[in-house]
Design an enzyme around this catalytic site. Structure first.
Site, PDB file in Angstrom:
ATOM      1  N   LYS A 196      25.942  43.419  38.592  1.00  0.00           N
ATOM      2  CA  LYS A 196      24.602  43.830  38.166  1.00  0.00           C
ATOM      3  C   LYS A 196      24.393  43.475  36.697  1.00  0.00           C
ATOM      4  CE  LYS A 196      22.931  47.700  36.478  1.00  0.00           C
ATOM      5  NZ  LYS A 196      21.930  47.217  35.517  1.00  0.00           N
ATOM      6  N   GLU A 270      34.784  48.029  28.801  1.00  0.00           N
ATOM      7  CA  GLU A 270      34.658  47.411  27.473  1.00  0.00           C
ATOM      8  C   GLU A 270      33.491  48.106  26.804  1.00  0.00           C
ATOM      9  OE1 GLU A 270      36.649  45.315  26.260  1.00  0.00           O
ATOM     10  OE2 GLU A 270      37.521  44.153  27.907  1.00  0.00           O
ATOM     11  N   CYS A 304      29.534  44.295  20.399  1.00  0.00           N
ATOM     12  CA  CYS A 304      30.348  45.509  20.379  1.00  0.00           C
ATOM     13  C   CYS A 304      31.454  45.421  19.342  1.00  0.00           C
ATOM     14  CB  CYS A 304      30.926  45.787  21.758  1.00  0.00           C
ATOM     15  SG  CYS A 304      31.599  44.338  22.542  1.00  0.00           S
ATOM     16  N   GLU A 401      27.631  53.611  16.155  1.00  0.00           N
ATOM     17  CA  GLU A 401      27.385  52.209  16.450  1.00  0.00           C
ATOM     18  C   GLU A 401      25.882  51.962  16.433  1.00  0.00           C
ATOM     19  OE1 GLU A 401      28.294  50.771  20.427  1.00  0.00           O
ATOM     20  OE2 GLU A 401      29.066  48.924  19.548  1.00  0.00           O
TER      21      GLU A 401
END
Lengths: 491, 288, 303
Positions: A196, A270, A304, A401
């Protein structure tokens, strides 16, 4: 941080203005709407719902994309399970390899089309999709194709067996590349796939579905279904899925880990990061500054492993800041399809608002903000390259983040101090170390609790090189020999 | 362990092993360990959540230095544990038999445990060579991947064995530079406690291995949800499996769910070491 | 000369350079796409920055006359600038000067036992004096690479400083001969040394050694110039020389200057190309931009 008036300032207001050099969109032939790729065919979603997928640089709708519900997910997983049992699981490795090689080759042939579409749908500069995303995606297929008939050599003393159906959920920052990272090792190890893509960037994955048809992969081996979080959740909880591979936020990663509790499903995650990028005084400073730029502004900071926490040794901090600001003056932000664009569009309105919110907080908490002096287009989602000084470990923008082009900068005095600061985070995906001293590199890189350490470089990726995090940045590795392990049982 | 001797034997107090010391539970609690036929054989400490937290603090404190020791040194220390265990066989035999083993079973398990320690001692400076890689990247960079300890590992031992289940999980975790906080078999805790003494006499630095005895049901959630534990190695099923895996998500804890018959020779392998290793990849340019 | 001999350069240390990082930066800069009006602007700028050069044993009065004509009027049909300078051996300076009389084109002369620099200081200074007396506006000297690589930085520094003094009003370009320096770290070091010793320009190469000018070497030299500017506010010029023969390549250099030092350096007073065949390729591209037709060298005078 304001410019010191006494500084001898370089002048980047230049008569040498590069004329627009937009890449033509002619090679991309979009359909009006995209159905779900299940069992080798494009199939309409059971509820008939389609949502627009836009170009974040223009806010124009590019195509309508199907939303898969639970029954569609079920159909896709069953197709994958049947393909595993009926065909793919029985196919000798060398035959699997040839299919994967074929995908790699066609991807190389159609690279331009993929690059342009990636840029249109995701907002990233064509320079990056052309030079990084698409070639790396093809390279991943090439690399793992080669493993398919060599698994007996990968795990000494053990035999590797496929798991079955891999459910794979990928993010919007590297849409095609993440699809390749997921699909290639799964197929090489004999698994079948339900993938997906992210809801804002499904188009290159759907183009990949067409490519997979073109490659004549047996129906059901790869299924690509579109939708948002609920579609992903349905994949995660489907009983016939044997393994989940997820790339995305730590928040969602934890939800997935929790929802898999008590099942036998394997998973790799991840997740997010807040990497330290450490500049020692003895570094090759001009290259380090380029490394800082690369670390935080690559792909608009939607990375990331972005080096979002910069640590500069005090003795060179002024020098580095000046160079950094001057370098930022030459960054070109704007039309992602322009070959000269360095920084493209923010991927979505939602992400833009998140960045804006965090930056506002950064200012409210007393941080000094500096932004590159550049104009941005009126339509679309944009955020100027941004630096924050006067922040500390407790500042929100240092802790959280941001996933945008926003760098927080702190100084340090000693190696021990900076290692402690660098590790003072729940994340542990990556880190950067810049010094001319070899022994210092080994010391610092060893002590950084992070899965990838870039020494005197940053944001480098390669199919042969394992990638993945420590701590809350995820678990498992993708890429390289180590990227095979998550897709096999060892007996 | 009552005997028919003329003199009254003194009974051993089985204590916890935390940070290189042998405290009782801070809670003051203990529980009666019973033999097969239901007779009480000894008291064991009933570790509290606070004991667990203290043990985790000790493990964290010890971890960097333990991981920084040379692989050779860790191997020497593991071998030393084997030597010390060999030297104290009699006591372990006695404890195992008291906990329901036949002499044959006890002998087998004890020998397997010693051999297992020797096996993993030997891996200390070898698994890295097998699981590392120099990756031939398509640019002018030297790139290599090496295993590194995950950090603090929680170990929930299987219920049925007194020693081999414990040794089989501790050895691969610590040989790779992790420190650990171990919860022994609830019904067979005596060897675990005594094993702490062996560790203590084997140059294992304080905090590297911490051993608790007590109620799994009581501690399992703290183990799984503690934010300073990096990985959990456990044998569980049903609801407790679900609890562990679900709570572990709080800090993306690595869950290593192992169900094995540890008495089998094939249940030792460097893959068990790798279960509690991260892979770190380092890049560096190649130039002049 | 005595006043220069106590310079503390025995332990010359400076910031290091990472070769791979430089190459990556260069590769990114060379991917800039320069089209249409920006291309025409840059081609003209590059032409105005050319030091048309002839440094051959066989150079003759006839050759010099042709070269000077080319320098003054690069192409008959275009509204284009003349080049920046004509660069010759000292023996041809007077003749060159006379041909260029009444123009703004500078006469540059190599000196100091060009290209090897293997002579003594007295002879090098005498040659410099002579070239200046003959009318040179600019002196292109070579550094003593043997001494530099042996770590005798004071020697090299003092020699440059002495030549600078001998130049009087003439501008001094210091040729590092980067093709003999073996690493970018050495290029950085030599650049700093030359700048500290009084260079007005630093220049990559004599054109007699391969590799001559390259983009990575030029980037390192530009970064040295930038650091000197940060520290002192003084603008040092840059001249890549040798090996630059295509317009495309020249434009890559200009992009590099543009994004490293900014617009102040986009001027013949601070940036030069030392080249012989580059001018014609720039002209061909300019004509192509004007007419839309790809050009043949047969339509352009070779010198």
């Amino acid at each position: 941080m304001k410019k010191d008036k006494k500084e001898h300032a370089l002048n980047f207001e230049t008569p040498f203005q590069y004329a627009p050099a937009p890449e033509s969109t002619a090679p991309v032939k979009l359909k009006e709407r995209y159905a779900l790729f299940i069992d080798g065919k494009f199939q309409a979603p059971s509820k008939g719902i389609y949502l627009p997928s836009i170009n974040p640089a223009t806010e124009e709708t590019l195509a309508l994309v199907a939303v898969a519900d639970e029954s569609d997910v079920n159909k896709a997983v069953k197709a994958a399970a049947n393909a595993y049992k009926g065909v793919w699981g029985k196919l000798p490795g060398k035959e699997r390899a040839k299919y994967i090689y074929r995908i790699a080759r066609i991807l190389q042939e159609r690279a331009r089309e993929f690059a342009i579409l990636e840029t249109m749908n995701g907002g990233k500069p064509i320079r990056e999709s052309r030079d990084i995303d698409i070639p790396l995606a093809a390279a991943h297929f090439f690399y793992y194709a080669g493993w398919a008939d060599k698994l007996d050599y990968a795990f000494p003393g053990r035999k590797a067996q496929a798991l079955g159906v891999a459910g794979q959920i990928i993010p919007w920052n590297f849409p095609l590349l993440m699809a390749a990272w997921k699909i290639a090792p799964a197929l090489a190890t004999g698994n079948t796939v339900v993938l997906k893509p992210a809801e804002t960037t499904p188009l290159t994955a759907l183009l990949l579905a067409e490519l997979i048809q073109e490659a004549d992969l047996p129906p059901g081996v790869v299924n690509i279904i579109t939708g948002a979080g609920e579609t992903g959740a349905a994949i995660v909880r489907h009983p016939l899925v044997n393994k989940i591979a997820f790339t995305g936020s730590t928040e969602v990663g934890k939800l997935i880990q929790r929802s898999l509790a008590g099942t036998d499903k394997r998973y790799t995650l991840e997740l997010g990061g807040k990497a330290a990028n450490i500049i020692f005084e003895d570094a090759a400073l001009d290259q380090a500054v380029e490394g800082i730029i690369n670390a935080i502004f690559f792909n608009q900071g939607h990375v990331c492993c972005a080096g979002s926490r910069l640590f500069v040794q005090e003795s060179v901090a002024d020098q580095v800041m000046r160079k950094l600001r001057d370098r930022m003056s030459t960054l070109r932000i704007g039309d992602p399809l322009d070959k000269n664009t360095d920084i493209g569009a923010i991927n979505s309105k939602e992400q833009l608002q998140k960045i804006q919110g965090l930056v506002k907080k950064g200012i409210a908490e007393g941080g000094d903000m500096y932004q590159a002096d550049c104009s941005i287009p009126k339509k679309g989602f944009w955020f100027k390259p941004t630096l924050f000084t006067g922040v500390s470990a407790s500042s929100t923008i240092v802790k959280e983040e941001i996933f945008g082009p926003v760098l927080s900068i702190q100084t340090f005095r000693t190696a021990d101090e900076v290692i402690e600061k660098a590790n003072n985070t729940p994340y542990g995906l990556s880190g950067g170390v810049w010094t001319d001293k070899g022994s210092k590199i080994f010391k610092v890189s060893k002590q950084l609790k992070a899965g990838v350490v870039w020494a005197n470089t940053y944001n480098k990726f390669d199919p042969t090189s394992p990638f993945g995090g420590y701590k809350e940045s995820g678990l498992g590795r993708e890429g390289g020999l180590h990227g095979l392990a998550p897709y096999v049982h060892l007996v | 362990m009552a005997t028919k001797a003329n003199r009254l034997e003194i009974l051993k107090t089985y204590k916890l092993y935390i940070d290189g010391k042998f405290p009782r539970s801070e809670s003051g609690r203990h529980y009666l360990v019973k033999s097969k036929n239901g007779n009480g054989i000894a008291n064991a400490c009933l570790a509290s959540r606070k004991d667990l937290r203290d043990a985790i603090v000790a493990a964290r404190k010890a971890q960097d230095a333990w991981a920084a020791r040379s692989a050779y040194n860790r191997g020497q220390i593991l071998y030393r544990i084997a030597e010390m265990l060999e030297g104290r066989k009699a006591q372990f035999m006695e404890e195992m038999i008291a906990q329901g083993y036949t002499v044959g079973q006890a002998t087998n398990e004890l020998q397997s445990s010693i051999d297992r320690l020797v096996h993993y001692a030997g891996w200390s400076d070898k698994y890295q060579a097998i699981f590392s890689a120099v990756n031939p990247v398509d640019s002018s960079h030297f790139n290599f991947s090496v295993p590194e300890a995950m950090g603090v590992v929680g170990i929930l031992c299987e219920e049925k064995s007194a020693l081999i289940g414990l040794v089989s999980l501790i050895a691969p975790a610590i040989v790779g530079g992790n420190t650990c906080v171990v919860l022994s078999s609830e019904s067979k805790p005596l060897c675990a406690s005594t094993f702490g003494e062996v560790l203590h006499a084997s140059d294992v630095p304080a905090g590297v291995v911490n051993i608790l005895t007590g109620s799994r049901a009581e501690l399992i959630k703290t183990y799984a949800s503690h934010m300073d534990v990096n990985a959990l190695v456990f044998d569980a099923s049903g609801e407790s499996l679900k609890t562990i895996q679900s709570e572990a998500a709080a800090n993306v804890k690595r869950c290593i769910h192992l169900m094995d018959d540890w008495s089998q020779a094939k249940s030792q392998s460097p893959y068990h070491i790798m279960n509690t290793q991260e892979i770190k990849t380092t890049w560096h340019p190649i130039g002049v | 000369m005595d006043k220069h001999t106590k310079t503390p350069y025995e332990d010359l240390t400076c910031v290091t350079v990472d070769q791979v990082g430089v190459e990556e930066r260069v590769s990114r800069l060379t991917k800039r796409s320069i089209k249409k009006e920006s291309k025409v602007w840059a081609l003209k700028m590059a032409l105005s920055m050319c030091d048309l050069t002839t440094l051959e044993g066989k150079d003759s009065p006839g050759k010099i006359r042709q070269l000077c004509n080319k320098a003054i009027r690069p192409h008959e049909d275009l509204d284009i600038p003349s080049v920046a300078a004509v660069c010759v051996y000292p023996s041809l300076v007077r003749l060159t000067k006379s041909h260029l009389k009444g123009t703004k084109i500078q006469v540059a002369s190599v000196a100091t036992a060009f290209p090897s620099g293997q002579s003594n200081r007295a002879i090098k200074l005498a040659e410099t004096h002579w070239a200046v007396e003959e009318g040179a506006d600019e002196i292109d000297m070579v550094i003593s690479r043997g001494h530099f690589l042996a770590g005798e930085y004071a020697y090299v520094h003092d020699e440059i400083a002495a030549v600078k003094e001998a130049c009087g009003k003439a501008h001094l370009k210091v040729i590092l001969e980067t093709g003999e320096l073996s690493s970018l770290d050495q290029v950085r070091k030599a650049s700093e040394l030359a700048i500290r010793a009084g260079a007005d320009f630093i220049k990559t190469s004599t054109g007699k050694v391969q590799p001559a000018a390259t983009l990575p070497v030029t980037l390192v030299m530009l970064e040295t110039i930038r650091d000197h500017f940060y520290a002192t506010g003084k603008r040092i010029g840059m001249k890549p020389a040798g090996g630059i023969s295509t317009a495309k390549n020249a434009l890559q250099y200009l992009v590099m200057v543009n994004e490293t030092l900014g617009s102040d350096w986009l001027s013949p007073s601070l940036f030069r190309f030392g080249a012989s065949s580059l001018a014609n390729d720039l002209l061909m591209q300019l004509i192509k931009e004007k007419t839309g037709r790809y050009q043949s060298i047969d339509y352009f005078s070779k010198d």
